[in-house]
Design a protein around this motif. Structure first.
Motif, PDB file in Angstrom:
ATOM      1  N   TRP A 102      23.939  44.335 -79.832  1.00 46.17           N
ATOM      2  CA  TRP A 102      23.784  43.882 -78.445  1.00 46.17           C
ATOM      3  C   TRP A 102      22.315  43.957 -78.058  1.00 46.17           C
ATOM      4  O   TRP A 102      21.573  44.804 -78.563  1.00 46.17           O
ATOM      5  CB  TRP A 102      24.592  44.752 -77.486  1.00 46.17           C
ATOM      6  N   THR A 111      28.937  47.613 -73.136  1.00 49.83           N
ATOM      7  CA  THR A 111      28.953  47.084 -74.505  1.00 49.83           C
ATOM      8  C   THR A 111      29.889  47.898 -75.391  1.00 49.83           C
ATOM      9  O   THR A 111      30.551  47.323 -76.271  1.00 49.83           O
ATOM     10  CB  THR A 111      27.542  47.053 -75.096  1.00 49.83           C
ATOM     11  N   LYS A 168      33.402  39.777 -77.830  1.00 47.87           N
ATOM     12  CA  LYS A 168      32.017  39.387 -77.631  1.00 47.87           C
ATOM     13  C   LYS A 168      31.938  38.559 -76.349  1.00 47.87           C
ATOM     14  O   LYS A 168      32.790  37.712 -76.090  1.00 47.87           O
ATOM     15  CB  LYS A 168      31.496  38.554 -78.808  1.00 47.87           C
TER      16      LYS A 168
END
Length: 249
Positions: free
Chosen positions: A81, A103, A112
């Motif tokens: 990320w 995340t 995602k």
């Protein structure tokens, strides 16, 4: 897994320490790409690199293309990320735990996506405008940018999520920044990009916005041209807002 911050900088001695101090505990790595600083920026960043092994400095020759520089920075990150910041951004203390939290949740779910952040423009230290949608700054590091100026990340078909992560930004504070010089640079790059991509409605919109206050007749013409070249609801909303701002000047 993990999160890298990625930033491109140039002559950022005014604000780079403030930015780095605000993000250093919020991410696992900070990738900084300098595009030709001549002030104390390199000296300041180098001191952070010496003190923090997760801060890494690279150099990129400026070629009048923000996407090229940003994509170079993305190529250097180590984590899945990335959180993109500018040197005149500041991550408030209340938001520093959110980046890894969001995340990590996506990783646990095997998902995602890209996240919009809330962009708070400030003048004299006071927030004068909050933009809740339109700034994708947290996303998988495999993605890349397009357009030479007012660059945007290409994320389709990934889901786009509005987050409550705030970034404060003083890059349009006339007390801190030469706005006329910034507009001149932006207009030159927009015209150069549009010579290669004349049907890019988003770039025509940005050209109209940059011309606002300099030549409002041209600004309106560019905004109308942008409107004629898109059916995207979000972009049409930005164009209409830009027109209203122009009328109210």
């Amino acid at each position: 897994m993990g999160v890298s911050a990625a930033m491109i900088i140039r002559d950022s001695e005014r604000s780079i320490e403030r930015c780095l101090n605000s993000i250093i505990a919020a991410v696992d790595e900070i990738v900084i790409v300098d595009t030709g600083s001549t002030d104390r920026t390199i000296e300041i960043v180098s001191s952070y690199c010496e003190a923090h092994e997760q801060v890494k400095l690279y150099h990129f020759e400026w070629i009048n293309d923000f996407s090229a520089a940003r994509n170079f920075s993305l190529s250097k990150v180590s984590h899945d990320w990335v959180f993109v910041v500018d040197s005149d951004d500041y991550l408030p203390a209340d938001d520093r735990g959110k980046i890894k939290s969001y995340t990590s949740q996506m990783d646990q779910e095997g998902r995602k996506c890209v996240f919009d952040i809330v962009y708070d423009n400030s003048v004299d230290g006071k927030i004068v405008e909050s933009i809740a949608y339109g700034y994708v700054r947290l996303f998988p590091s495999s993605l890349r940018y397009e357009d030479m100026i007012h660059e945007q990340i290409v994320y389709a078909p990934l889901e786009r999520i509005r987050s409550d992560i705030h970034l404060e930004h003083d890059g349009y504070d006339m007390n801190q920044v030469d706005i006329k010089a910034k507009k001149k640079r932006n207009i030159e790059l927009l015209i150069l990009n549009l010579q290669q991509d004349q049907n890019n409605a988003r770039l025509w919109m940005h050209l109209g916005r940059e011309m606002s206050g300099l030549d409002n007749e041209k600004a309106l013409r560019y905004l109308n041209l942008a409107e004629s070249k898109t059916t995207n609801a979000e972009l049409l909303g930005w164009i209409e807002m830009s027109k209203q701002d122009l009328i109210e000047r």
